[in-house]
Design a protein around this motif. Structure first.
Motif, PDB file in Angstrom:
ATOM      1  N   PHE A   1       8.384 -12.930 -11.135  1.00 23.10           N
ATOM      2  CA  PHE A   1       8.510 -11.839 -10.171  1.00 23.10           C
ATOM      3  C   PHE A   1       9.886 -11.844  -9.500  1.00 23.10           C
ATOM      4  O   PHE A   1      10.474 -10.790  -9.253  1.00 23.10           O
ATOM      5  CB  PHE A   1       7.408 -11.937  -9.117  1.00 23.10           C
ATOM      6  N   THR A   2      10.405 -13.038  -9.195  1.00 24.15           N
ATOM      7  CA  THR A   2      11.727 -13.133  -8.573  1.00 24.15           C
ATOM      8  C   THR A   2      12.812 -12.635  -9.517  1.00 24.15           C
ATOM      9  O   THR A   2      13.746 -11.926  -9.102  1.00 24.15           O
ATOM     10  CB  THR A   2      12.023 -14.582  -8.150  1.00 24.15           C
ATOM     11  N   GLY A   3      12.708 -12.989 -10.793  1.00 25.28           N
ATOM     12  CA  GLY A   3      13.675 -12.507 -11.776  1.00 25.28           C
ATOM     13  C   GLY A   3      13.658 -10.994 -11.890  1.00 25.28           C
ATOM     14  O   GLY A   3      14.722 -10.344 -11.927  1.00 25.28           O
ATOM     15  N   ILE A   4      12.459 -10.405 -11.963  1.00 21.04           N
ATOM     16  CA  ILE A   4      12.350  -8.939 -12.027  1.00 21.04           C
ATOM     17  C   ILE A   4      12.928  -8.313 -10.765  1.00 21.04           C
ATOM     18  O   ILE A   4      13.633  -7.299 -10.805  1.00 21.04           O
ATOM     19  CB  ILE A   4      10.877  -8.525 -12.220  1.00 21.04           C
ATOM     20  N   ASN A   5      12.646  -8.940  -9.625  1.00 17.36           N
ATOM     21  CA  ASN A   5      13.140  -8.443  -8.342  1.00 17.36           C
ATOM     22  C   ASN A   5      14.660  -8.366  -8.323  1.00 17.36           C
ATOM     23  O   ASN A   5      15.255  -7.349  -7.935  1.00 17.36           O
ATOM     24  CB  ASN A   5      12.638  -9.378  -7.234  1.00 17.36           C
ATOM     25  N   ILE A   6      15.336  -9.427  -8.774  1.00 18.60           N
ATOM     26  CA  ILE A   6      16.799  -9.460  -8.752  1.00 18.60           C
ATOM     27  C   ILE A   6      17.378  -8.424  -9.716  1.00 18.60           C
ATOM     28  O   ILE A   6      18.370  -7.750  -9.406  1.00 18.60           O
ATOM     29  CB  ILE A   6      17.295 -10.873  -9.101  1.00 18.60           C
TER      30      ILE A   6
ATOM     31  N   SER B   1       0.827  -1.202   0.000  1.00 21.64           N
ATOM     32  CA  SER B   1       0.000   0.000   0.000  1.00 21.64           C
ATOM     33  C   SER B   1       0.865   1.257   0.000  1.00 21.64           C
ATOM     34  O   SER B   1       0.573   2.225  -0.715  1.00 21.64           O
ATOM     35  CB  SER B   1      -0.920  -0.014   1.226  1.00 21.64           C
ATOM     36  N   TYR B   2       1.943   1.256   0.815  1.00 24.11           N
ATOM     37  CA  TYR B   2       2.844   2.418   0.858  1.00 24.11           C
ATOM     38  C   TYR B   2       3.415   2.714  -0.528  1.00 24.11           C
ATOM     39  O   TYR B   2       3.433   3.859  -0.989  1.00 24.11           O
ATOM     40  CB  TYR B   2       4.005   2.148   1.820  1.00 24.11           C
ATOM     41  N   VAL B   3       3.933   1.666  -1.184  1.00 25.46           N
ATOM     42  CA  VAL B   3       4.598   1.852  -2.474  1.00 25.46           C
ATOM     43  C   VAL B   3       3.612   2.316  -3.539  1.00 25.46           C
ATOM     44  O   VAL B   3       3.892   3.244  -4.320  1.00 25.46           O
ATOM     45  CB  VAL B   3       5.290   0.540  -2.910  1.00 25.46           C
TER      46      VAL B   3
ATOM     47  N   VAL C   1      12.086   1.283 -10.081  1.00 26.45           N
ATOM     48  CA  VAL C   1      12.212   0.759  -8.727  1.00 26.45           C
ATOM     49  C   VAL C   1      10.839   0.406  -8.159  1.00 26.45           C
ATOM     50  O   VAL C   1      10.669  -0.619  -7.486  1.00 26.45           O
ATOM     51  CB  VAL C   1      12.931   1.783  -7.828  1.00 26.45           C
ATOM     52  N   ILE C   2       9.856   1.244  -8.417  1.00 30.01           N
ATOM     53  CA  ILE C   2       8.513   0.969  -7.900  1.00 30.01           C
ATOM     54  C   ILE C   2       7.954  -0.312  -8.502  1.00 30.01           C
ATOM     55  O   ILE C   2       7.348  -1.142  -7.795  1.00 30.01           O
ATOM     56  CB  ILE C   2       7.583   2.169  -8.186  1.00 30.01           C
ATOM     57  N   VAL C   3       8.151  -0.520  -9.811  1.00 30.74           N
ATOM     58  CA  VAL C   3       7.683  -1.757 -10.451  1.00 30.74           C
ATOM     59  C   VAL C   3       8.364  -2.975  -9.829  1.00 30.74           C
ATOM     60  O   VAL C   3       7.717  -3.983  -9.516  1.00 30.74           O
ATOM     61  CB  VAL C   3       7.939  -1.703 -11.970  1.00 30.74           C
ATOM     62  N   GLY C   4       9.682  -2.892  -9.639  1.00 29.02           N
ATOM     63  CA  GLY C   4      10.393  -3.999  -9.014  1.00 29.02           C
ATOM     64  C   GLY C   4       9.927  -4.246  -7.602  1.00 29.02           C
ATOM     65  O   GLY C   4       9.796  -5.409  -7.164  1.00 29.02           O
TER      66      GLY C   4
ATOM     67  N   ALA D   1       8.267  -7.733  -6.197  1.00 36.29           N
ATOM     68  CA  ALA D   1       8.838  -8.469  -5.065  1.00 36.29           C
ATOM     69  C   ALA D   1       7.811  -8.647  -3.957  1.00 36.29           C
ATOM     70  O   ALA D   1       7.684  -9.734  -3.376  1.00 36.29           O
ATOM     71  CB  ALA D   1      10.062  -7.738  -4.535  1.00 36.29           C
ATOM     72  N   LEU D   2       7.080  -7.589  -3.651  1.00 38.29           N
ATOM     73  CA  LEU D   2       6.074  -7.670  -2.592  1.00 38.29           C
ATOM     74  C   LEU D   2       4.939  -8.614  -2.979  1.00 38.29           C
ATOM     75  O   LEU D   2       4.416  -9.352  -2.140  1.00 38.29           O
ATOM     76  CB  LEU D   2       5.530  -6.276  -2.284  1.00 38.29           C
ATOM     77  N   THR D   3       4.550  -8.607  -4.251  1.00 39.26           N
ATOM     78  CA  THR D   3       3.490  -9.509  -4.708  1.00 39.26           C
ATOM     79  C   THR D   3       3.931 -10.960  -4.600  1.00 39.26           C
ATOM     80  O   THR D   3       3.171 -11.823  -4.129  1.00 39.26           O
ATOM     81  CB  THR D   3       3.112  -9.186  -6.165  1.00 39.26           C
ATOM     82  N   SER D   4       5.158 -11.253  -5.013  1.00 38.17           N
ATOM     83  CA  SER D   4       5.681 -12.617  -4.916  1.00 38.17           C
ATOM     84  C   SER D   4       5.727 -13.073  -3.465  1.00 38.17           C
ATOM     85  O   SER D   4       5.325 -14.199  -3.129  1.00 38.17           O
ATOM     86  CB  SER D   4       7.077 -12.682  -5.536  1.00 38.17           C
ATOM     87  N   SER D   5       6.221 -12.204  -2.585  1.00 37.36           N
ATOM     88  CA  SER D   5       6.292 -12.542  -1.160  1.00 37.36           C
ATOM     89  C   SER D   5       4.904 -12.743  -0.572  1.00 37.36           C
ATOM     90  O   SER D   5       4.666 -13.679   0.200  1.00 37.36           O
ATOM     91  CB  SER D   5       7.028 -11.421  -0.414  1.00 37.36           C
ATOM     92  N   LEU D   6       3.971 -11.879  -0.948  1.00 33.49           N
ATOM     93  CA  LEU D   6       2.608 -11.967  -0.416  1.00 33.49           C
ATOM     94  C   LEU D   6       1.920 -13.248  -0.866  1.00 33.49           C
ATOM     95  O   LEU D   6       1.223 -13.910  -0.080  1.00 33.49           O
ATOM     96  CB  LEU D   6       1.813 -10.745  -0.873  1.00 33.49           C
ATOM     97  N   LEU D   7       2.118 -13.634  -2.123  1.00 41.33           N
ATOM     98  CA  LEU D   7       1.512 -14.869  -2.614  1.00 41.33           C
ATOM     99  C   LEU D   7       2.060 -16.082  -1.874  1.00 41.33           C
ATOM    100  O   LEU D   7       1.306 -16.979  -1.479  1.00 41.33           O
ATOM    101  CB  LEU D   7       1.769 -15.010  -4.120  1.00 41.33           C
ATOM    102  N   GLY D   8       3.384 -16.119  -1.671  1.00 43.01           N
ATOM    103  CA  GLY D   8       3.984 -17.253  -0.976  1.00 43.01           C
ATOM    104  C   GLY D   8       3.495 -17.398   0.448  1.00 43.01           C
ATOM    105  O   GLY D   8       3.212 -18.510   0.918  1.00 43.01           O
TER     106      GLY D   8
END
Length: 625
Positions: free
Chosen positions: A191-196, A131-133, A335-338, A342-349
């Motif tokens: 998502f992990t690839g984009i994150n890295i 939400s912050y981002v 940076v915001i897209v990344g 990352a947050l979406t991938s973490s939230l899904l897991g």
């Protein structure tokens, strides 16, 4: 009568879950690289994008890089202790399953209850970070509107405003799970690839646009920024300036919070059944994962504090604002897209894992059985999903990200301390398959020795025999007596380590400056801890073959426990109060419901053919505790 009741009640607390071995072992297909990819993808999330800014601004400044180093060392030791449990239980699973099978019911409930807390708060904190981002991307319109509407009506111990956007996000994922949506490994990999890639871009950009002067800031720099800023309320504290502006207390407090950033690495240790070469790939995969994550955290925190003076960092959206500060406006959107990926991938897991644990504890009877109800059409545990999603949504609505992080860090540090303690005790216990005949022979051997001694010699030799049995045991394999010695002295060590942690946390400056009373207390505690450690070290260890064992026993688990406890006592009193309320609720559920409805309680009567085997297992479970 009372003694029998107490003994029976104690046996209930240490009852073990029978392990249902599979007929065929699942195909092993994960090599070291696969495990590293799994661990890195599970670990890098909200901790790197949101937590770094909060730590750098108000807790550690540029020394945030040291905070991540301390937290990484604690995680390495804890993960090695957990890897041994993965070797003891030939099934993939969580800490809850491993402890229930090997240690007992009460300890398993405490760990499971704290894991639920970790999952719920991790979901809430990541949703709040999302939400912050997103709010920063659209110009902070959501937060401004909510603050104008609700800020004056919120109690001081809650968030500045209720985050209905974060609540809606959690409820959306909860609804998708109820409808039977499955976790997509392809989406997680993308998502992990984009994150890295984005993290690599942040690190490189930070070192290009960074200024080493930001690690040597003084009061003059702070005064210039104060006079130049139109909103002085957004400035953080200066502290003492320099690289370590908040002294080593800030580093330790930051390290305790940094533990949150490494959550997820334990997913490697749970894959022993699927690893091709678990005795090598699991510990190696853990080490490489933590090393990679530490390098990433070191790089991004160094880049952030080099680009922006630490007191100017935006705590809720640090990296997009940092690129605005250095004049790279376009990079802000990358940076915001990344960050969102990352947050979406973490939230899904997290959201797909949390209901499974609740459902497993409900199936075992430790939580309310209705939570294990599965809808036939979709095959999903709807009640567990709704309960966990509702609780996570309420937490995301009412609490700030930083408050949630402190709370989840306490619960996680406690879980890993219990894992380390359990692993230490189990290594010195009898094999669970020890037969009654061997126990009888042991008693027969001890009886003549006792009868053959003159009665008058017992008082004279009592002290020397006790010391000899403690420091130089006769047996080369664990016995009931040696196991009880380790069990008692291990808990004494935990008490001594807790006292030492409190002394060092509360009066560290006086201890190291040579205060006669406090320094003497600290030295005596260290001497007692060393002596008790030697006694445990001298006891025989179990010869049972495991594909991985914790090295340097008992020192490494004890150092892990001490470091975890020391980090826990750095937390605020408010976080401890919230944690205490959570544990009181948990114990009320366990002693009011779980202990009477667990599967082990309901299945105590066994057919005559297996009665002796069951008694052996219960006796062994009681002895190993």
């Amino acid at each position: 009568m009372l003694r029998q009741y107490v003994g029976h009640f104690g046996e209930k607390l240490v009852r073990r879950h029978p392990l249902e071995l599979r007929v065929e072992r699942p195909r092993a297909y994960l090599n070291t690289l696969d495990l590293v990819a799994l661990g890195v993808g599970s670990t890098l999330g909200a901790g790197v994008y949101i937590l770094t800014g909060e730590l750098a601004k108000v807790r550690a400044g540029p020394a945030t890089v040291i905070c991540f180093l301390v937290a990484a060392l604690s995680c390495v030791m804890s993960s090695l202790c957990f890897a041994e449990f993965g070797a003891r239980v030939p099934r993939s699973g969580t800490e809850y399953l491993y402890i229930y099978v090997t240690v007992g019911q009460l300890c398993a409930f405490i760990i499971g209850w704290n894991l639920i807390l970790s999952y719920v708060i991790a979901t809430s904190s990541v949703a709040r970070a999302w939400s912050y981002v997103f709010d920063n991307l659209i110009g902070n319109h959501i937060s401004q509107m909510l603050q104008e509407t609700f800020s004056l009506q919120m109690p001081y111990f809650l968030a500045r405003y209720p985050d209905f956007f974060a609540l809606g996000l959690v409820l959306l994922l909860t609804g998708l799970q109820v409808l039977g949506t499955r976790e997509s490994t392809l989406v997680n990999k993308v998502f992990t690839g984009i994150n890295i890639l984005v993290l690599s871009f942040i690190i490189v950009s930070g070192f290009i646009k960074g200024d080493l002067h930001n690690w040597k800031l003084t009061e003059q720099d702070y005064a210039l920024n104060t006079s130049a800023s139109s909103d002085t309320s957004s400035l953080g504290p200066l502290g003492s300036g320099g690289f370590v502006p908040f002294d080593y207390e800030g580093i330790l407090h930051g390290a305790a919070t940094c533990f949150y950033a490494f959550l997820g690495f334990d997913s490697i240790a749970t894959r022993g059944e699927e690893a091709l070469n678990p005795d090598r790939s699991i510990p190696l995969g853990i080490m490489i994962t933590l090393f990679i994550c530490f390098l990433v955290y070191f790089g991004v925190s160094a880049s952030l504090t080099l680009m922006v003076p630490y007191y100017l960092i935006h705590p809720d959206s640090p990296f997009p604002q940092a690129f605005l500060h250095v004049g790279w406006d376009a990079a802000r959107y990358v940076v915001i897209v990344g960050t969102l990926c990352a947050l979406t991938s973490s939230l899904l897991g997290i959201t797909f894992t949390m209901p499974r644990l609740i459902c497993a504890m409900a199936e075992d009877g430790l939580l309310f059985r209705r939570l294990a109800w599965i809808y036939d059409r979709t095959g999903t545990p709807i009640m567990a999903i709704v309960a966990s999603g509702s609780l996570a949504g309420i937490m995301a609505l009412l609490f700030e990200f930083r408050d949630l992080v402190d709370l989840v860090s306490i619960g996680t540090l406690l879980v890993y301390s219990l894992v380390a303690l359990s692993g230490l005790v189990l290594r010195y216990q009898q094999d669970q398959n020890l037969s009654k005949q061997e126990k009888t022979e042991e008693k027969m051997e001890m009886k003549p020795d006792i009868e053959g001694r003159p009665l008058e010699s017992v008082p004279e030799e009592g002290t020397s025999n006790i010391l000899k049995s403690l420091c130089d045991p006769i047996n080369t394999i664990p016995t009931r007596k040696s196991g009880q010695i380790v069990y008692g002295y291990a808990f004494l060590l935990v008490l001594l380590l807790t006292i030492l942690s409190l002394v060092l946390a509360r009066w560290s400056s006086q201890v190291f400056s040579g205060d006669p009373v406090l320094t003497t207390v600290a030295v005596l505690l260290l001497l007692f801890i060393t002596g008790v450690t030697v006694i445990i070290w001298r006891q025989p260890q179990s010869p049972t073959h495991l594909y991985f064992k914790v090295p340097a026993l008992p020192v490494l688990p004890l150092v892990s426990i001490f470091l975890n406890i020391y980090l826990m006592v750095q937390m605020t009193s408010g976080a401890w109060a919230q944690f205490g309320i959570w544990m009181v609720i948990g114990f009320a559920i366990y002693f009011g419901y779980g202990i009477r409805h667990s599967l082990e309680e309901n299945n105590e009567p066994q057919p005559p053919a297996s009665t002796s085997q069951t008694l052996d297992q219960n006796i062994s479970g009681h002895e190993s505790s």
